[in-house]
Design a protein around this motif. Sequence first.
Motif, PDB file in Angstrom:
ATOM      1  N   MET A 281       0.831  -1.215   0.000  1.00 32.03           N
ATOM      2  CA  MET A 281       0.000   0.000   0.000  1.00 32.03           C
ATOM      3  C   MET A 281       0.866   1.267   0.000  1.00 32.03           C
ATOM      4  SD  MET A 281      -1.638  -0.132   3.884  1.00 32.03           S
ATOM      5  CE  MET A 281      -1.799  -1.898   4.058  1.00 32.03           C
ATOM      6  N   GLY A 282       2.168   1.085  -0.233  1.00 33.62           N
ATOM      7  CA  GLY A 282       3.042   2.243  -0.407  1.00 33.62           C
ATOM      8  C   GLY A 282       3.681   2.778   0.859  1.00 33.62           C
ATOM      9  N   LEU A 283       3.543   2.052   1.977  1.00 29.85           N
ATOM     10  CA  LEU A 283       4.202   2.493   3.213  1.00 29.85           C
ATOM     11  C   LEU A 283       5.696   2.192   3.116  1.00 29.85           C
ATOM     12  CD1 LEU A 283       1.736   1.257   6.003  1.00 29.85           C
ATOM     13  CD2 LEU A 283       2.167   3.633   5.312  1.00 29.85           C
ATOM     14  N   LYS A 284       6.505   3.059   3.730  1.00 27.19           N
ATOM     15  CA  LYS A 284       7.953   2.858   3.687  1.00 27.19           C
ATOM     16  C   LYS A 284       8.455   2.364   5.045  1.00 27.19           C
ATOM     17  CE  LYS A 284      12.279   5.073   2.608  1.00 27.19           C
ATOM     18  NZ  LYS A 284      13.035   6.230   3.016  1.00 27.19           N
ATOM     19  N   LEU A 285       9.162   1.246   5.027  1.00 23.67           N
ATOM     20  CA  LEU A 285       9.737   0.711   6.268  1.00 23.67           C
ATOM     21  C   LEU A 285      10.790   1.674   6.811  1.00 23.67           C
ATOM     22  CD1 LEU A 285      10.357  -3.068   5.444  1.00 23.67           C
ATOM     23  CD2 LEU A 285       8.937  -2.198   7.313  1.00 23.67           C
ATOM     24  N   PHE A 286      10.823   1.817   8.142  1.00 24.41           N
ATOM     25  CA  PHE A 286      11.875   2.648   8.734  1.00 24.41           C
ATOM     26  C   PHE A 286      13.247   1.958   8.663  1.00 24.41           C
ATOM     27  CE2 PHE A 286      14.436   3.695  12.509  1.00 24.41           C
ATOM     28  CZ  PHE A 286      14.765   5.003  12.166  1.00 24.41           C
ATOM     29  N   PRO A 287      13.358   0.670   9.014  1.00 24.34           N
ATOM     30  CA  PRO A 287      14.681   0.026   8.914  1.00 24.34           C
ATOM     31  C   PRO A 287      15.175   0.044   7.467  1.00 24.34           C
ATOM     32  CG  PRO A 287      13.213  -1.285  10.274  1.00 24.34           C
ATOM     33  CD  PRO A 287      12.357  -0.249   9.608  1.00 24.34           C
ATOM     34  N   LYS A 288      16.463   0.255   7.313  1.00 27.90           N
ATOM     35  CA  LYS A 288      17.075   0.415   6.000  1.00 27.90           C
ATOM     36  C   LYS A 288      16.925  -0.838   5.143  1.00 27.90           C
ATOM     37  CE  LYS A 288      20.872   3.540   5.088  1.00 27.90           C
ATOM     38  NZ  LYS A 288      22.161   3.994   5.600  1.00 27.90           N
ATOM     39  N   SER A 289      16.992  -1.997   5.820  1.00 28.72           N
ATOM     40  CA  SER A 289      16.849  -3.248   5.084  1.00 28.72           C
ATOM     41  C   SER A 289      15.779  -4.091   5.769  1.00 28.72           C
ATOM     42  CB  SER A 289      18.180  -4.011   5.098  1.00 28.72           C
ATOM     43  OG  SER A 289      17.955  -5.394   4.899  1.00 28.72           O
ATOM     44  N   GLU A 290      15.024  -4.825   4.963  1.00 29.04           N
ATOM     45  CA  GLU A 290      13.976  -5.661   5.550  1.00 29.04           C
ATOM     46  C   GLU A 290      14.582  -6.719   6.470  1.00 29.04           C
ATOM     47  OE1 GLU A 290      10.878  -6.534   2.767  1.00 29.04           O
ATOM     48  OE2 GLU A 290       9.996  -8.004   4.140  1.00 29.04           O
ATOM     49  N   SER A 291      15.825  -7.081   6.205  1.00 27.44           N
ATOM     50  CA  SER A 291      16.466  -8.117   7.028  1.00 27.44           C
ATOM     51  C   SER A 291      16.781  -7.608   8.441  1.00 27.44           C
ATOM     52  CB  SER A 291      17.762  -8.596   6.360  1.00 27.44           C
ATOM     53  OG  SER A 291      18.702  -7.535   6.341  1.00 27.44           O
ATOM     54  N   PHE A 292      16.688  -6.278   8.663  1.00 28.55           N
ATOM     55  CA  PHE A 292      16.918  -5.736  10.005  1.00 28.55           C
ATOM     56  C   PHE A 292      15.663  -5.817  10.878  1.00 28.55           C
ATOM     57  CE2 PHE A 292      20.139  -2.407   8.161  1.00 28.55           C
ATOM     58  CZ  PHE A 292      20.999  -3.441   7.835  1.00 28.55           C
ATOM     59  N   CYS A 293      14.506  -6.109  10.233  1.00 27.46           N
ATOM     60  CA  CYS A 293      13.221  -5.951  10.935  1.00 27.46           C
ATOM     61  C   CYS A 293      13.004  -6.996  12.034  1.00 27.46           C
ATOM     62  CB  CYS A 293      12.077  -6.021   9.932  1.00 27.46           C
ATOM     63  SG  CYS A 293      11.966  -4.529   8.920  1.00 27.46           S
ATOM     64  N   SER A 294      12.388  -6.555  13.096  1.00 22.32           N
ATOM     65  CA  SER A 294      12.041  -7.448  14.210  1.00 22.32           C
ATOM     66  C   SER A 294      10.764  -8.209  13.894  1.00 22.32           C
ATOM     67  CB  SER A 294      11.848  -6.630  15.493  1.00 22.32           C
ATOM     68  OG  SER A 294      11.325  -7.457  16.508  1.00 22.32           O
ATOM     69  N   PRO A 295      10.657  -9.467  14.352  1.00 19.13           N
ATOM     70  CA  PRO A 295       9.401 -10.188  14.174  1.00 19.13           C
ATOM     71  C   PRO A 295       8.312  -9.747  15.153  1.00 19.13           C
ATOM     72  CG  PRO A 295      11.011 -11.581  15.280  1.00 19.13           C
ATOM     73  CD  PRO A 295      11.721 -10.306  14.937  1.00 19.13           C
ATOM     74  N   THR A 296       8.647  -8.859  16.087  1.00 18.44           N
ATOM     75  CA  THR A 296       7.666  -8.476  17.111  1.00 18.44           C
ATOM     76  C   THR A 296       7.057  -7.090  16.890  1.00 18.44           C
ATOM     77  OG1 THR A 296       9.504  -7.699  18.485  1.00 18.44           O
ATOM     78  CG2 THR A 296       8.663  -9.920  18.932  1.00 18.44           C
ATOM     79  N   VAL A 297       7.741  -6.243  16.119  1.00 21.49           N
ATOM     80  CA  VAL A 297       7.230  -4.881  15.902  1.00 21.49           C
ATOM     81  C   VAL A 297       7.743  -4.358  14.564  1.00 21.49           C
ATOM     82  CG1 VAL A 297       9.139  -4.012  17.333  1.00 21.49           C
ATOM     83  CG2 VAL A 297       7.226  -2.490  16.816  1.00 21.49           C
ATOM     84  N   THR A 298       6.883  -3.678  13.837  1.00 16.94           N
ATOM     85  CA  THR A 298       7.272  -3.099  12.545  1.00 16.94           C
ATOM     86  C   THR A 298       7.130  -1.584  12.603  1.00 16.94           C
ATOM     87  OG1 THR A 298       6.573  -5.081  11.348  1.00 16.94           O
ATOM     88  CG2 THR A 298       6.789  -3.044  10.070  1.00 16.94           C
ATOM     89  N   THR A 299       8.198  -0.878  12.222  1.00 22.37           N
ATOM     90  CA  THR A 299       8.168   0.580  12.209  1.00 22.37           C
ATOM     91  C   THR A 299       8.132   1.079  10.763  1.00 22.37           C
ATOM     92  OG1 THR A 299       9.453   0.596  14.252  1.00 22.37           O
ATOM     93  CG2 THR A 299       9.323   2.672  13.039  1.00 22.37           C
ATOM     94  N   PHE A 300       7.090   1.840  10.458  1.00 20.53           N
ATOM     95  CA  PHE A 300       6.955   2.460   9.139  1.00 20.53           C
ATOM     96  C   PHE A 300       7.086   3.976   9.287  1.00 20.53           C
ATOM     97  CE2 PHE A 300       4.065  -1.287   8.404  1.00 20.53           C
ATOM     98  CZ  PHE A 300       4.706  -1.819   7.284  1.00 20.53           C
ATOM     99  N   THR A 333       7.504   8.491  12.359  1.00 21.91           N
ATOM    100  CA  THR A 333       7.316   7.046  12.220  1.00 21.91           C
ATOM    101  C   THR A 333       6.167   6.566  13.114  1.00 21.91           C
ATOM    102  OG1 THR A 333       8.901   6.651  13.989  1.00 21.91           O
ATOM    103  CG2 THR A 333       9.771   6.648  11.744  1.00 21.91           C
ATOM    104  N   PHE A 334       5.600   5.424  12.746  1.00 26.89           N
ATOM    105  CA  PHE A 334       4.610   4.785  13.618  1.00 26.89           C
ATOM    106  C   PHE A 334       4.898   3.289  13.648  1.00 26.89           C
ATOM    107  CE2 PHE A 334       1.603   2.529  10.826  1.00 26.89           C
ATOM    108  CZ  PHE A 334       1.986   3.006   9.579  1.00 26.89           C
ATOM    109  N   ARG A 335       4.280   2.604  14.606  1.00 27.26           N
ATOM    110  CA  ARG A 335       4.653   1.212  14.849  1.00 27.26           C
ATOM    111  C   ARG A 335       3.456   0.282  14.959  1.00 27.26           C
ATOM    112  NH1 ARG A 335       7.856   1.567  20.121  1.00 27.26           N
ATOM    113  NH2 ARG A 335       6.192   3.056  20.594  1.00 27.26           N
ATOM    114  N   ILE A 336       3.601  -0.882  14.359  1.00 27.13           N
ATOM    115  CA  ILE A 336       2.613  -1.953  14.491  1.00 27.13           C
ATOM    116  C   ILE A 336       3.213  -2.984  15.435  1.00 27.13           C
ATOM    117  CG2 ILE A 336       1.206  -3.635  13.245  1.00 27.13           C
ATOM    118  CD1 ILE A 336       0.757  -0.971  12.020  1.00 27.13           C
ATOM    119  N   GLY A 337       2.546  -3.197  16.562  1.00 29.05           N
ATOM    120  CA  GLY A 337       3.040  -4.186  17.521  1.00 29.05           C
ATOM    121  C   GLY A 337       2.368  -5.527  17.296  1.00 29.05           C
ATOM    122  N   HIS A 338       3.137  -6.475  16.766  1.00 29.68           N
ATOM    123  CA  HIS A 338       2.600  -7.836  16.553  1.00 29.68           C
ATOM    124  C   HIS A 338       3.431  -8.787  17.404  1.00 29.68           C
ATOM    125  CE1 HIS A 338       5.861  -7.381  13.684  1.00 29.68           C
ATOM    126  NE2 HIS A 338       5.139  -6.472  13.042  1.00 29.68           N
TER     127      HIS A 338
END
Lengths: 362, 362
Positions: A281-300, A333-338
């Motif tokens: 949907m066109g949101l941009k991840l805050f972490p520079k690489s997707e491989s840096f992302c946590s499985p518990t929280v996503t920052t866009f 930035t905002f965060r989705i807590g999963h």
Amino acid sequence: MEHYKIGLVPGPVSIPKEFRQAWNNDYGSSDIEDEFFALYHENQKLIQKILHTDNDIVINLGEGMLALWAAIKCTLLPGDKMLAVSSGLFGEGFADMAMSIGAEAEVCAFPYDSLPEPQKVRDHIMKFKPKIVTAVHCETPSGTLTNCLAEIGNAAREVGALFVVDFVSSAGGAPLDVDECKIDIGLLGSQKVLSITPSLAISSISPRAWEVIERVNYAGYDSYKGWRNVPENKYMPYTHDWHSMKALNLSLESLTREGLDESFKRHEDAAKLCRDMGKDMGLKLFPKSESFCSPTVTTFYIPEQYSWHEFDTKLREHGLVVGGNYGSLAGHTFRIGHMGSQAYVELVREGMNIIREVLQHS
Amino acid sequence: MEHYKIGLVPGPVSIPKEFRQAWNNDYGSSDIEDEFFALYHENQKLIQKILHTDNDIVINLGEGMLALWAAIKCTLLPGDKMLAVSSGLFGEGFADMAMSIGAEAEVCAFPYDSLPEPQKVRDHIMKFKPKIVTAVHCETPSGTLTNCLAEIGNAAREVGALFVVDFVSSAGGAPLDVDECKIDIGLLGSQKVLSITPSLAISSISPRAWEVIERVNYAGYDSYKGWRNVPENKYMPYTHDWHSMKALNLSLESLTREGLDESFKRHEDAAKLCRDMGKDMGLKLFPKSESFCSPTVTTFYIPEQYSWHEFDTKLREHGLVVGGNYGSLAGHTFRIGHMGSQAYVELVREGMNIIREVLQHS
């Protein structure tokens, strides 16, 4: 909002009814009953399994910050050297805490949207020769997960330093091996993956850490003093909360029944769906690489057309609550807590669909 | 024993179902919701009424000892002078806490079975000229209630000292006027008269105390820093526990509905029945004079024919659990806790009848 229709805040997360039933009972005094000390011991054992460690476990009454303060104050004296490995707000926070007690703190700093680089950390450790090295497994504000704890732990051990790791918002939801990573003090909160009230601060403590703690001999509410061998001594420095301890037990039992690998997969599935739908949907991840992302929280990043307040208000109108951010990340930035009770693809899909809807009508 | 048939431990006391229903709900994030800050503010107002004070109220996540540590660490620097007015274990404890941070502490000591004498305390304050004077309203181990807080408060104010009072196990159950007694920092726990979980530490803080706290600028989990104007700032140094805060609200509302005078009478009635029945069956009160006794807890000597372990075991066989004791009082004395949910003559009578039965068959 008192109750969320769809809550995706990165902790405190939604507390399942099955854990809240701990409060259906009226317990005796935790100060004196064998059953309480048996429960404390059972929780210690379950936490050891989840953390992959034989280290001692201390469970204090207070929010996760209690464990962070305890780790710093119980191991550092004024003038002692601490190296804070940091790629985020909590990483830096350790240095501030150390300096507040007069320790000499250096920060081995990496950008908030990146991860610590093991070679640079190693070089800094070898040069500075600190007494304590701190790191953060999941930087909740950044939505990143450090992947080089073992390398940092090895380097810390080489110079005789204690390795202190904040895994408040990752343990149970992301692979973590405390003993393999040579983590001397590991720090965990109860309102993240464990999905109960924020009333418990949990620490894993190695024998070498206990030696330092006993030498430093720090006194205070945020002290580990008096918390070694609680089940054996049947004594604690203050009255514990039997209800929270029972809720923790229900949560740990549930996680154990599910299986750690299943939990990791559930978190990774929810995180991947979140990232995929967000990118779609066109949101941009805050972490520079997707491989840096946590499985518990996503920052866009917050979509350009919105201020955080406007975006948050729109989402809330549709029944969705996500997390804003702090410090230099606030407003951008905002965060989705999963994590924990919120790490389900169905729930994340429901939430992300609302974001999509809001974006389509903006 | 996990659940008590008849529980008369002097805290943590039995938690009524009507307060535990706070955990029936699943709340949003206390970090960000206006409704949480409104609840915090409502609790502040209710506590002010119960304590008879206009002072600021801080509600922390932790056991009552958190408030005691906070009061000491936030006001004292190494070398500062503190006078601990003491007629019991907690009174002395303040001096130990102050010394642990390098303060110069003196104890104005009275026997554990007696009360502080105002003239002696006054003389000590005038001579020592401390920065902080501490006192304990109800010495839970001794079962005594200090009756000269106003005199100590006046003397402290005369030398410009802050007056810190532990009323952890009395407030709400015994008359107490924080402003009249010039109490600058007052300390309260949630598992005593308020009859909820031990998860909240409550402090009343005067404007002059805030000045000192801001000057000392102590950092730690047990710090008041960041807790001034919480409802206005909508920011706290860590995630709070919405459930405990709701339970506190239910408890404070219940106490307010009952009325303070009614509550004091209920406590005094339960205490008097406890003392009368005890004397009638040959038990000896620990306090030297009945007029020293607290309305929230009664301390008796253990009947000569029993060790504490034997006596406790016998009572438990009949379904009654009372409190043992600590320090030099351990093994010689036991305690009946008639505070909050346990301050009812029917309950105390039931418990005392069991003690009578055990004594008759010994």
